[in-house]
Structure formats: structure tokens, C-alpha cells
Design a protein around this motif. Structure first.
Motif, PDB file in Angstrom:
ATOM      1  N   ARG A  34     -63.116 -37.943  20.263  1.00 56.58           N
ATOM      2  CA  ARG A  34     -62.912 -39.348  19.903  1.00 56.58           C
ATOM      3  C   ARG A  34     -64.272 -40.014  19.733  1.00 56.58           C
ATOM      4  NH1 ARG A  34     -57.865 -42.319  22.496  1.00 56.58           N
ATOM      5  NH2 ARG A  34     -58.079 -43.212  20.394  1.00 56.58           N
ATOM      6  N   ASP A  37     -66.613 -44.885  16.817  1.00 57.82           N
ATOM      7  CA  ASP A  37     -66.178 -45.738  15.700  1.00 57.82           C
ATOM      8  C   ASP A  37     -64.675 -45.666  15.452  1.00 57.82           C
ATOM      9  OD1 ASP A  37     -65.816 -43.242  14.564  1.00 57.82           O
ATOM     10  OD2 ASP A  37     -67.181 -43.579  12.869  1.00 57.82           O
ATOM     11  N   THR A  39     -62.929 -42.787  14.968  1.00 55.75           N
ATOM     12  CA  THR A  39     -62.525 -41.542  14.310  1.00 55.75           C
ATOM     13  C   THR A  39     -62.029 -40.539  15.348  1.00 55.75           C
ATOM     14  OG1 THR A  39     -64.171 -41.875  12.567  1.00 55.75           O
ATOM     15  CG2 THR A  39     -63.305 -39.653  12.832  1.00 55.75           C
ATOM     16  N   ASN A  40     -60.887 -39.931  15.076  1.00 52.50           N
ATOM     17  CA  ASN A  40     -60.314 -38.916  15.961  1.00 52.50           C
ATOM     18  C   ASN A  40     -60.337 -37.565  15.259  1.00 52.50           C
ATOM     19  OD1 ASN A  40     -59.542 -40.656  18.162  1.00 52.50           O
ATOM     20  ND2 ASN A  40     -57.910 -41.435  16.848  1.00 52.50           N
ATOM     21  N   VAL A  41     -60.972 -36.586  15.901  1.00 49.52           N
ATOM     22  CA  VAL A  41     -61.118 -35.249  15.346  1.00 49.52           C
ATOM     23  C   VAL A  41     -60.408 -34.259  16.261  1.00 49.52           C
ATOM     24  CG1 VAL A  41     -62.744 -33.448  14.657  1.00 49.52           C
ATOM     25  CG2 VAL A  41     -63.346 -35.863  14.337  1.00 49.52           C
ATOM     26  N   HIS A  78     -57.698 -38.132  12.155  1.00 50.54           N
ATOM     27  CA  HIS A  78     -58.337 -38.258  10.846  1.00 50.54           C
ATOM     28  C   HIS A  78     -58.801 -36.915  10.284  1.00 50.54           C
ATOM     29  CE1 HIS A  78     -58.913 -42.197  12.908  1.00 50.54           C
ATOM     30  NE2 HIS A  78     -58.468 -42.629  11.746  1.00 50.54           N
ATOM     31  N   LEU A 143     -70.091 -34.642  11.268  1.00 49.83           N
ATOM     32  CA  LEU A 143     -70.075 -36.054  11.639  1.00 49.83           C
ATOM     33  C   LEU A 143     -71.188 -36.259  12.668  1.00 49.83           C
ATOM     34  CD1 LEU A 143     -66.209 -36.488  12.077  1.00 49.83           C
ATOM     35  CD2 LEU A 143     -67.605 -37.711  10.384  1.00 49.83           C
TER      36      LEU A 143
END
Length: 239
Positions: A34, A37, A39-41, A78, A143
Motif C-alpha cells: 500500500r 499515495d 496505490t494498492n499493489v 490497481h 513504482l
């Protein structure tokens, strides 16, 4: 302080137990990253409910249930990083239709060719027209604080994930390139039943060992029951 200290990022890493391999009681892991910003990966999606049964998946180990325990739904994911498409790692891709899937080009090509029989088991879950695959080649920064490391041998195009955290430092998610601590020595490691290329497997083990040393990283092995027992598992996290 790790080599990549300047790149360490405010985020959380959750270790998700997504099942247990029967007979050896080894964990089937997934990981949630997490970013600050929002964004969840997700790294890997676990074993399919309609698999042949070599993995036991309890109701609480289901990937959607694990995410729900953290207040998330599949729509909140995401990006899904695919270490590889073995059934215990890619059995629920179809439950994340809104995500972008990131996979090594070489791996997706060989998987779609049908050359590796075991990748066919969960194919109906990962090879769907509506799923969006971003095909990458080799090592790259995906990322902020997240790097992909090509580590083939177990299968062509397997990839591991390096995560740099502010408090914990570097964490290397080795995946099946180094499934257990007994496989951590590149020269002495045993070749396990599903490792397809011995030379490439040893080369990738050597590569990951060098990354771990350079980064002073915590290495999380792919399926190590003894290590898993001592790790902080979701809902706890590393930051």
C-alpha cells in the motif's frame, strides 16, 4: 542503512497467507503493498477454488477474504505483479478485472504457448481477453520503492520483487526463485521438482543473493513454513 536508502518510500507491506500446500504444510503467499499515495499493489493472487487440490484454501485464506480483512475489495487493487503463472500464484487473476497485471514478457509468451503443462491448470483464470497485461523485460523500477528483478529458472521469466520501506529497509520477495531457506545457497541448493532449468535457477539464486547482500534485505522465501511462522503476517505489516 541499505544501498537504496534514498529510494526508501513510505508504504506498508502486508504478508497474506493464501493457502497451505498439502503434505509439507508450506504457505502459499501473496503480498499487498500500500503506497502512501493510495496505490494498492498485489503480488500474486493464490490458488484457484477449482484447482486439483494440492493446496488447501480455507475461507479465511481466500484472497478476496484476506483483502476484506484490510478493508479492501478487488476493485481497490490497481496493480497485480505476477511473479509467474503457476496455479498457486495465478489462480485468481479473473477476480481483479480492473487491475493492470505486470508480467515478464518471456514468461507470458511461454505460458501462452502451452509448452509448460502445469501452467495450463489455472489458464482459464489468467488468460482472459478482458485482463490487461503489461509485459516488461528484465529488471526495472515499477513504482517508487518497488523494483522487479527477473529471476528465471524455476520457469522462464519468473520475477522477484524488491520493496524498500522506510522503517524496515529493503525486503526481497524471492518467490519461487528461492522457495525455502535450504535453497538460498546458489551452489549447494537442491533442485526442486518444479525447477525447469538448473543453470538458470542457480544463476538467479546467485543474483538474488547479491541483491540481498547489497541492500541488507530481509529475504522472504516463496514457501517456507519455518520462516513464515516467525514473520509478521496480515493484518500486521512491515513499514
Amino acid at each position: 542503512m541499505s544501498h537504496g536508502a534514498a529510494m526508501e518510500t513510505a508504504m506498508r507491506l502486508y504478508l497474506l497467507r493464501l493457502g497451505t500446500i498439502r503434505g509439507i504444510e508450506a504457505p502459499v503467499p501473496g503480498f499487498l503493498i500500500r503506497l502512501h499515495d493510495g496505490t494498492n499493489v498485489l503480488v500474486d493472487t493464490g490458488y484457484p477454488a477449482d484447482g486439483d487440490g494440492f493446496v488447501e484454501v480455507s475461507a479465511e485464506d481466500d484472497v478476496v477474504a484476506r483483502l476484506a480483512g484490510l478493508g479492501l475489495t478487488p476493485a481497490d487493487i490497481h496493480v497485480v505483479i505476477c511473479t509467474h503463472l503457476d496455479p498457486d500464484h495465478a489462480g485468481n487473476h479473473d477476480r481483479f478485472p480492473g487491475a493492470e497485471f505486470v508480467v515478464q514478457r518471456a514468461h507470458l509468451e511461454v505460458a501462452r504457448s502451452g509448452e509448460i503443462e502445469r501452467l495450463e491448470e489455472a489458464r482459464k483464470h489468467w488468460d482472459l481477453p478482458g485482463l490487461r497485461y503489461r509485459q516488461v523485460e528484465g529488471d526495472l523500477r515499477l513504482l517508487p520503492g518497488i523494483e522487479l528483478i527477473e529471476s528465471g529458472g524455476h520457469v522462464p521469466g519468473h520475477q522477484s520483487v524488491l520493496v524498500r520501506l522506510l522503517e524496515t529497509g529493503a525486503v526481497l520477495l524471492a518467490g519461487d526463485a528461492i522457495p525455502m531457506s535450504i535453497a538460498a545457497d546458489p551452489e549447494e541448493r537442491p533442485m526442486l521438482p518444479f525447477d525447469l532449468d538448473e543453470a538458470a535457477t542457480r544463476a538467479s539464486t546467485r543474483k538474488l543473493a547479491a541483491v540481498a547482500e547489497r541492500e541488507d534485505a530481509l529475504v522472504i522465501y516463496g514457501h517456507d513454513p519455518m520462516q513464515w511462522a516467525g514473520l509478521s503476517v496480515s493484518p500486521a505489516y512491515y513499514a
